[in-house]
Motif scaffolding. Structure first.
Motif, mmCIF file in Angstrom:
data_model
loop_
_atom_site.group_PDB
_atom_site.id
_atom_site.type_symbol
_atom_site.label_atom_id
_atom_site.label_comp_id
_atom_site.label_asym_id
_atom_site.label_seq_id
_atom_site.Cartn_x
_atom_site.Cartn_y
_atom_site.Cartn_z
ATOM 1 N N THR A 24 -15.179 -3.536 1.232
ATOM 2 C CA THR A 24 -15.657 -3.374 0.251
ATOM 3 C C THR A 24 -17.064 -2.534 -0.016
ATOM 4 N N ALA A 25 -17.342 -1.632 -1.039
ATOM 5 C CA ALA A 25 -18.516 -0.935 -1.041
ATOM 6 C C ALA A 25 -18.817 -1.003 -2.716
ATOM 7 N N ASP A 26 -20.044 -1.415 -3.104
ATOM 8 C CA ASP A 26 -20.169 -1.792 -4.590
ATOM 9 C C ASP A 26 -21.235 -0.697 -5.035
ATOM 10 N N CYS A 27 -20.825 0.121 -6.194
ATOM 11 C CA CYS A 27 -21.566 0.845 -6.981
ATOM 12 C C CYS A 27 -21.388 0.542 -8.502
ATOM 13 N N ASP A 28 -22.397 -0.325 -8.668
ATOM 14 C CA ASP A 28 -22.289 -1.005 -9.892
ATOM 15 C C ASP A 28 -22.013 -0.088 -11.072
ATOM 16 N N PRO A 29 -21.151 -0.571 -11.780
ATOM 17 C CA PRO A 29 -20.133 -1.726 -11.929
ATOM 18 C C PRO A 29 -18.733 -1.656 -11.019
ATOM 19 N N PHE A 30 -18.615 -0.619 -10.278
ATOM 20 C CA PHE A 30 -17.387 -0.541 -9.675
ATOM 21 C C PHE A 30 -17.479 -1.036 -8.259
ATOM 22 N N ARG A 31 -16.323 -1.528 -7.629
ATOM 23 C CA ARG A 31 -16.222 -2.058 -6.332
ATOM 24 C C ARG A 31 -15.162 -1.134 -5.641
ATOM 25 N N PHE A 32 -15.287 -0.308 -4.635
ATOM 26 C CA PHE A 32 -14.361 0.145 -3.812
ATOM 27 C C PHE A 32 -13.633 -0.362 -2.510
ATOM 28 N N ASP A 33 -12.603 -0.499 -2.386
ATOM 29 C CA ASP A 33 -11.830 -1.556 -1.620
ATOM 30 C C ASP A 33 -10.824 -0.645 -0.604
ATOM 31 N N VAL A 34 -11.016 -1.051 0.729
ATOM 32 C CA VAL A 34 -10.069 -0.681 1.858
ATOM 33 C C VAL A 34 -9.638 -1.644 2.310
ATOM 34 N N ARG A 35 -7.980 -1.940 2.697
ATOM 35 C CA ARG A 35 -7.600 -3.290 2.890
ATOM 36 C C ARG A 35 -6.331 -2.954 3.763
ATOM 37 N N PRO A 36 -6.550 -3.219 5.001
ATOM 38 C CA PRO A 36 -5.372 -3.020 6.067
ATOM 39 C C PRO A 36 -4.685 -4.426 6.011
ATOM 40 N N SER A 37 -3.248 -4.712 5.960
ATOM 41 C CA SER A 37 -2.727 -5.685 5.651
ATOM 42 C C SER A 37 -1.404 -5.866 6.609
ATOM 43 N N VAL A 38 -0.813 -7.072 6.608
ATOM 44 C CA VAL A 38 0.562 -7.294 7.167
ATOM 45 C C VAL A 38 1.310 -7.954 6.132
ATOM 46 N N ARG A 39 2.515 -7.910 6.111
ATOM 47 C CA ARG A 39 3.440 -8.350 4.931
ATOM 48 C C ARG A 39 4.742 -8.748 5.237
ATOM 49 N N HIS A 40 5.263 -10.168 4.862
ATOM 50 C CA HIS A 40 6.427 -10.607 5.373
ATOM 51 C C HIS A 40 6.959 -10.880 3.920
ATOM 52 N N VAL A 41 8.475 -10.595 3.804
ATOM 53 C CA VAL A 41 9.135 -10.706 2.740
ATOM 54 C C VAL A 41 10.506 -11.627 3.263
ATOM 55 N N SER A 42 10.785 -12.559 2.481
ATOM 56 C CA SER A 42 11.997 -13.205 2.928
ATOM 57 C C SER A 42 12.500 -14.047 1.685
ATOM 58 N N ASN A 43 13.454 -14.638 1.598
ATOM 59 C CA ASN A 43 14.008 -15.812 0.395
ATOM 60 C C ASN A 43 13.818 -17.159 0.825
ATOM 61 N N ALA A 44 13.346 -17.555 1.775
ATOM 62 C CA ALA A 44 13.262 -18.971 2.290
ATOM 63 C C ALA A 44 14.574 -19.676 2.185
ATOM 64 N N GLY A 45 15.737 -18.768 2.717
ATOM 65 C CA GLY A 45 16.843 -19.463 2.745
ATOM 66 C C GLY A 45 17.630 -19.598 1.259
ATOM 67 N N LEU A 46 17.159 -19.238 0.468
ATOM 68 C CA LEU A 46 17.937 -19.296 -0.773
ATOM 69 C C LEU A 46 18.972 -18.459 -1.093
ATOM 70 N N GLY A 47 18.981 -16.983 -0.165
ATOM 71 C CA GLY A 47 20.152 -16.343 -0.346
ATOM 72 C C GLY A 47 20.950 -16.568 0.812
ATOM 73 N N SER A 48 22.163 -15.751 1.137
ATOM 74 C CA SER A 48 22.955 -15.791 2.106
ATOM 75 C C SER A 48 22.445 -14.935 3.270
ATOM 76 N N SER A 49 21.424 -13.834 2.984
ATOM 77 C CA SER A 49 20.862 -13.012 4.293
ATOM 78 C C SER A 49 19.166 -13.377 4.081
ATOM 79 N N ASN A 50 18.546 -13.389 5.085
ATOM 80 C CA ASN A 50 17.155 -13.963 5.012
ATOM 81 C C ASN A 50 16.338 -13.388 6.017
ATOM 82 N N ALA A 51 16.781 -12.554 6.944
ATOM 83 C CA ALA A 51 15.892 -11.929 7.902
ATOM 84 C C ALA A 51 14.606 -11.516 7.565
ATOM 85 N N GLY A 52 14.817 -10.699 6.192
ATOM 86 C CA GLY A 52 13.429 -10.235 5.649
ATOM 87 C C GLY A 52 12.889 -9.052 6.271
#
Length: 204
Positions: free
Chosen positions: A162-190
């Motif tokens: 992040t870089a601050d330029c008061d009162p604002f803050r600018f943000d760059v965020r690489p991320s990894v994401r996993h989505v699944s239903n924890a076995g609550l549905g019939s298909s859960n490979a995600g």
């Protein structure tokens, strides 16, 4: 639509800054936009882009680190397609019909509430980097061979700068994401995706 959202957000931030009588270092509000795709995978394709509203709360500060809670309602727009028809096995009821259906390119909409924990390390007066871990419930509107329609969870791990330029803050965020239903549905490979996010927030 994006231009209108950006214009509204800028006016909102300016209004909040003018209205505020005292500085509140603990709370920030912001918006974020990101996009990504699946890790190389021979079974399916998945590309996505998403919009987030963001509420930051700094609840602790030590000599070297700051600790924050981040709440992020999110709308995620994905496109998914099955590549490997043998992923749907013959023992699946109506497997031939399902193979034909899942091989079509599909739009997948997800409505998410992410709740995260941030450890932030300031590196100067204006710059900082952080680690973020978040988890949250979501509703998906489309059934695929990898996940049932309905309730699921999104798990995210990110590294941000992040870089601050008061009162604002600018943000760059690489991320990894996993989505699944924890076995609550019939298909859960995600789905597993790598993403990059850009955000702007304002101190209240």
């Amino acid at each position: 639509m994006i231009k209108k959202l950006l214009v509204f957000s800028i006016f909102f931030f300016v209004f909040m800054q003018i209205k505020g009588q005292q500085k509140n270092e603990k709370f920030r509000v912001g918006i974020g936009y990101g996009f990504g795709s699946e890790f190389n995978n021979r079974n399916y394709t998945f590309t996505n882009h998403f919009y987030k509203a963001q509420l930051y709360y700094q609840f602790k500060e030590s000599q070297n680190f700051r600790y924050e809670i981040l709440v992020q309602p999110e709308i995620n727009f994905g496109k998914h397609q099955l590549l490997n028809l043998y992923f749907v096995k013959p023992e699946t009821p109506n497997f031939e019909q399902k193979r034909a259906e899942y091989l079509k390119l599909k739009d997948v909409h997800e409505y998410v509430l992410n709740i995260g924990f941030i450890i932030r390390k300031p590196i100067s007066k204006y710059y900082s980097f952080y680690l973020l871990g978040s988890v949250g419930p979501l509703i998906t509107d489309t059934e695929t061979e990898r996940m049932s329609k309905g309730f699921a969870f999104a798990d995210v791990f990110a590294f941000g700068v992040t870089a601050d330029c008061d009162p604002f803050r600018f943000d760059v965020r690489p991320s990894v994401r996993h989505v699944s239903n924890a076995g609550l549905g019939s298909s859960n490979a995600g789905y597993n995706t790598k993403n990059i996010e850009f955000g702007i927030s304002c101190r209240l």
